[in-house]
Write a protein that holds these residues in place. Sequence first.
Motif, PDB file in Angstrom:
ATOM      1  N   SER A 218       0.874  -1.171   0.000  1.00 24.83           N
ATOM      2  CA  SER A 218       0.000   0.000   0.000  1.00 24.83           C
ATOM      3  C   SER A 218       0.909   1.218   0.000  1.00 24.83           C
ATOM      4  O   SER A 218       1.968   1.214   0.616  1.00 24.83           O
ATOM      5  N   SER A 237      -3.097   3.762  -4.849  1.00 27.69           N
ATOM      6  CA  SER A 237      -3.306   3.207  -3.506  1.00 27.69           C
ATOM      7  C   SER A 237      -2.423   1.982  -3.294  1.00 27.69           C
ATOM      8  O   SER A 237      -1.939   1.731  -2.201  1.00 27.69           O
ATOM      9  N   ILE A 259     -10.664   9.441  -0.252  1.00 31.09           N
ATOM     10  CA  ILE A 259      -9.958   8.871   0.892  1.00 31.09           C
ATOM     11  C   ILE A 259     -10.516   9.499   2.170  1.00 31.09           C
ATOM     12  O   ILE A 259     -10.521  10.719   2.326  1.00 31.09           O
ATOM     13  N   GLN A 263      -4.331   5.484   4.329  1.00 35.89           N
ATOM     14  CA  GLN A 263      -4.434   4.122   3.785  1.00 35.89           C
ATOM     15  C   GLN A 263      -3.363   3.274   4.458  1.00 35.89           C
ATOM     16  O   GLN A 263      -2.218   3.271   4.041  1.00 35.89           O
ATOM     17  N   GLN A 282      -8.709  -0.264   1.300  1.00 44.16           N
ATOM     18  CA  GLN A 282      -8.268   1.010   0.718  1.00 44.16           C
ATOM     19  C   GLN A 282      -8.986   2.220   1.334  1.00 44.16           C
ATOM     20  O   GLN A 282      -9.911   2.062   2.133  1.00 44.16           O
ATOM     21  N   GLY A 283      -8.526   3.420   0.945  1.00 45.42           N
ATOM     22  CA  GLY A 283      -8.848   4.645   1.664  1.00 45.42           C
ATOM     23  C   GLY A 283     -10.308   5.044   1.710  1.00 45.42           C
ATOM     24  O   GLY A 283     -10.706   5.842   2.558  1.00 45.42           O
ATOM     25  N   GLU A 316     -12.631   3.429   8.063  1.00 40.59           N
ATOM     26  CA  GLU A 316     -11.631   3.034   7.079  1.00 40.59           C
ATOM     27  C   GLU A 316     -11.242   1.574   7.356  1.00 40.59           C
ATOM     28  O   GLU A 316     -11.800   0.951   8.262  1.00 40.59           O
TER      29      GLU A 316
END
Length: 497
Positions: A218, A237, A259, A263, A282-283, A316
């Motif tokens: 990432s 990402s 986002i 992340q 992911q974000g 998240e």
Amino acid sequence: MKKQAFSVVAFAAAGALMLAAASLPEPAHTEWPMWGGTPDRNMYSSMKGIPSTWEVKSKQNIKWVAELGSQSYGNPVVASGMVFVGTNNEAMYDKEIKGDRGILLAFRETDGQFLWQAVHDKLPQGRANDWPFQGICSSPLVEDGIVYYVSNRGELMAVDAQGFRDGKNNGPYTEEKLTREVDVDIIWRYDMMEELGVLQHNMANSSPVASGDLIFVSTSNGQDESHVNVPSPRAPSIIAVNKKDGTLAWEHNPVGENILHGQWSSPAVAQVGDLVQVVIGQGDGWVRGYDALKGEMLWEFDMNPKDSVWPKTRNEVISTPVIYENVVYVANGQDPEHGEGVGHLYAIDATKRGDITESGRIWHYADIRRSISTGALYDGILFYPDFSGFLHALDIKTGKAFWKHDMFAAIWGSPIVIDGRVYLGDEDGDIAVMAADRTFKLLAENNMASSVYSTPVPANATLFLNNRNQLFAIGDAKSADRSPADPRALLTRWASR
Ligand SMILES: [Ca+2]
Ligand SMILES: [Ca+2]
């Protein structure tokens, strides 16, 4: 006759169970060379001889202790007769290097002797991209004598496990200014900020994983300090980098400006159906699966209810997904600084394609709080903790809870199943040892004298574990002679490779 038939069935069932347990992927040989031990990231090992009790004060079952910096968010890995762990520079193993830095330390596995360190200056822009004193947060991957990790400056690093102790400056990178025995020998570096325009939020932390010739990480690209803008929405990402020379193989950016914060999930890799997939949170709070070789996105799954609102109810994904028999197990949560809140844990069918939020949902467990932990799967049970301090033991087929245990302190690290026991640390510094069973049974509790943000990992009948500022090798001290050879003895092998 009836009784005999029953015992045959019982024997067959026992055999099937043994096969199922034996078929869980686990680290080759006796090392723990990456976060999760294997690319599927399942926190599991069948290793025997790891103690369930020890005492820091009296040194009972403590083989050695090594000093780390003042904050250590990296998790140790063990390979090639060495232990590697990320921290900051407060232990100052090199007295000539002063001030705040990101540090990767290499210790000898048998006795904790310091061998060498990688030193990374802090970024001048400070906390926006490189939070003071957090050090290196990535847990390295060690493969074929090469250590891969992400630095506090957003670089994917490939360095020689033997450093300069092998008397060779390994390349292609040979521009090191310091080439003493205690210095890092860089093989290549890939600077995600420079090459891709990544602006990581607070810290780049990804733990690398590999498949074939590729390394996956990432980027940690995120919002700026306003917590409103994504200053670099075009940065990817996730990336795949060629192991041999550190060149970019593929990149993907499905999130753009969506986002939520940062992340900080790390990728998992496993064979799913006829493809090797890389899976990551992911974000935007979604989890995605990719064709590892080509980088093509295969599926995506929304971890949040559609009516949830950031940051109160929308989360998240910081946890690392675990992949087992085509199914992905992962929970969502938030930066520990945001405190406690509602969470969600899912079992996702990774053979589906497209938006699989509905079609790929095998089960949803809603009785979990925000979590940043990775799960441990064993004998049909999924062990998954949350940041509010509960460990949940679930049926992997149905997502129904067998039991829930309150640790009474925040959990940052992950549970690990070793030889039928679950080990789990908490912010109070306690390591609980429980039976990896459908019925809850606390076997022991061991205090580490300082907060545990990490996960204990097994290698060569020893448990390696760091609290905030020390690294412990836990095991029967008398069995030390069963440990692997001194790394110096391995030098000749590497020198001739
Ligand atoms: Ca070297
Ligand atoms: Ca070099």
